[in-house]
Design an enzyme around this catalytic site. Sequence first.
Site, PDB file in Angstrom:
ATOM      1  CE  LYS A  75      -2.440  -1.918 -11.570  1.00  0.00           C
ATOM      2  NZ  LYS A  75      -2.714  -0.522 -11.214  1.00  0.00           N
ATOM      3  N   GLY A 121     -11.394   7.613  -4.278  1.00  0.00           N
ATOM      4  CA  GLY A 121     -10.548   8.778  -4.508  1.00  0.00           C
ATOM      5  C   GLY A 121     -10.586   9.725  -3.314  1.00  0.00           C
ATOM      6  CB  ALA A 163       7.520  -3.432  -7.344  1.00  0.00           C
ATOM      7  CG  ASP A 203      -0.180   0.416  -6.490  1.00  0.00           C
ATOM      8  OD1 ASP A 203      -1.086  -0.408  -6.724  1.00  0.00           O
ATOM      9  OD2 ASP A 203       0.547   0.898  -7.379  1.00  0.00           O
TER      10      ASP A 203
HETATM   11  P1  ADP Z   1      -7.004   4.117  -7.598  1.00  0.00           P
HETATM   12  O1  ADP Z   1      -5.754   4.925  -7.423  1.00  0.00           O
HETATM   13  O2  ADP Z   1      -6.784   2.652  -7.513  1.00  0.00           O
HETATM   14  O3  ADP Z   1      -7.858   4.533  -8.758  1.00  0.00           O
HETATM   15  P2  ADP Z   1      -8.547   5.760  -5.733  1.00  0.00           P
HETATM   16  O4  ADP Z   1      -8.466   6.876  -6.718  1.00  0.00           O
HETATM   17  O5  ADP Z   1      -9.879   5.411  -5.185  1.00  0.00           O
HETATM   18  O6  ADP Z   1      -7.903   4.414  -6.296  1.00  0.00           O
HETATM   19  O7  ADP Z   1      -7.563   6.148  -4.535  1.00  0.00           O
HETATM   20  C1  ADP Z   1      -7.230   5.235  -3.506  1.00  0.00           C
HETATM   21  C2  ADP Z   1      -7.199   5.950  -2.172  1.00  0.00           C
HETATM   22  O8  ADP Z   1      -6.242   7.010  -2.209  1.00  0.00           O
HETATM   23  C3  ADP Z   1      -8.508   6.617  -1.778  1.00  0.00           C
HETATM   24  O9  ADP Z   1      -9.327   5.718  -1.062  1.00  0.00           O
HETATM   25  C4  ADP Z   1      -8.045   7.767  -0.917  1.00  0.00           C
HETATM   26  O10 ADP Z   1      -7.777   7.331   0.402  1.00  0.00           O
HETATM   27  C5  ADP Z   1      -6.723   8.151  -1.546  1.00  0.00           C
HETATM   28  N1  ADP Z   1      -6.902   9.262  -2.524  1.00  0.00           N
HETATM   29  C6  ADP Z   1      -6.920   9.168  -3.872  1.00  0.00           C
HETATM   30  N2  ADP Z   1      -7.102  10.385  -4.445  1.00  0.00           N
HETATM   31  C7  ADP Z   1      -7.184  11.268  -3.425  1.00  0.00           C
HETATM   32  C8  ADP Z   1      -7.344  12.689  -3.335  1.00  0.00           C
HETATM   33  N3  ADP Z   1      -7.482  13.462  -4.437  1.00  0.00           N
HETATM   34  N4  ADP Z   1      -7.375  13.261  -2.098  1.00  0.00           N
HETATM   35  C9  ADP Z   1      -7.243  12.512  -0.988  1.00  0.00           C
HETATM   36  N5  ADP Z   1      -7.093  11.181  -1.011  1.00  0.00           N
HETATM   37  C10 ADP Z   1      -7.056  10.551  -2.198  1.00  0.00           C
END
Ligand code: ADP
Length: 297
Positions: free
Chosen positions: A38, A218, A40, A248
Amino acid sequence: DVVVVGSVNADLVVGVERRPGPGETVLGADLATHPGGKGANQAVAAARLGARAALVGRVGDDGHGRLLRAALGAAGVDLAHLATTPGAPTGVALITVGPDGDNSIIVSPGANARVGPADVAAARAAIAAASVVSCQLEVPLPAVAAAARIGAEEGTRVVLNLSPPAPVPDDLLARCDPLVVNEHEAAFLLGRDGPGDPAAMAEALRRRGPRSVVVTLGADGALVAAGPEPVRVPSPRVAAVDTTGAGDAFTAALCLRLARGDALPDAARYAARAGAAAVRAPGAQGSFSAPGDLPGP
Ligand code: ADP
């Protein structure tokens, strides 16, 4: 702009039809070795977006360490505070990918487990010269606590990504501006079984002491809790290929924009674009975009 205190791993990835049970052997596809960790990942993502990024961390005196150092150097990350630990292997993540694209991961921290407060103290001048110091939890908590304390002493903004989730002391939380969590990490810190209403979670997290909170959602973007009302930030719609590294990329972009003087909601809007960009391609470091390649707001 940004000093990242964090982990460096070699991701060793093998595709399998099914996972072996105890005492069983299965044959997999060809091994792929990718730079990861994470810390890096965040440093590389920030550098690719144009940041001056330095990484405080440790690799082992082995082939993986040399490979990772080369990848970081090629991305333009400042490696003056990346130490080589004699006698410890470089951190690795052993990743099997099933037919549905589902990952099972074992992380062996290796040299990452040797990152300590003295390593962070040795980087004090770099932290003082930076605008943001960014941490995650793949290196030992005393190192993260030292980074937050030195950041506070030097007037450098502290960003903590609570990933992977682990308990953290209140005085560390109080220095975070922001604390960055996904929904699962938010639920963990609040002692809940699973994610609930994001705005309610963000408010509850804020009452735990951080100066500000960002909950990533997400494809639904992120929620920023800094002022009186939480602010929802959208994510651009993209064709999702692999979400590895999205968090990241998000945190790296957030740190960069905060370092350049953005208010937190504006920084989060940009970060959501960087996070979305990272889900368009497989893997972590290979999926990070330059500013010109980010999807529109
Ligand atoms: P992590 O990867 O730490 O679980 P998230 O899944 O919330 O965190 O994703 C982090 C960021 O990446 C989100 O706030 C969003 O901006 C972007 N992101 C993640 N998945 C998607 C997706 N399917 N479509 C568009 N953006 C995404």
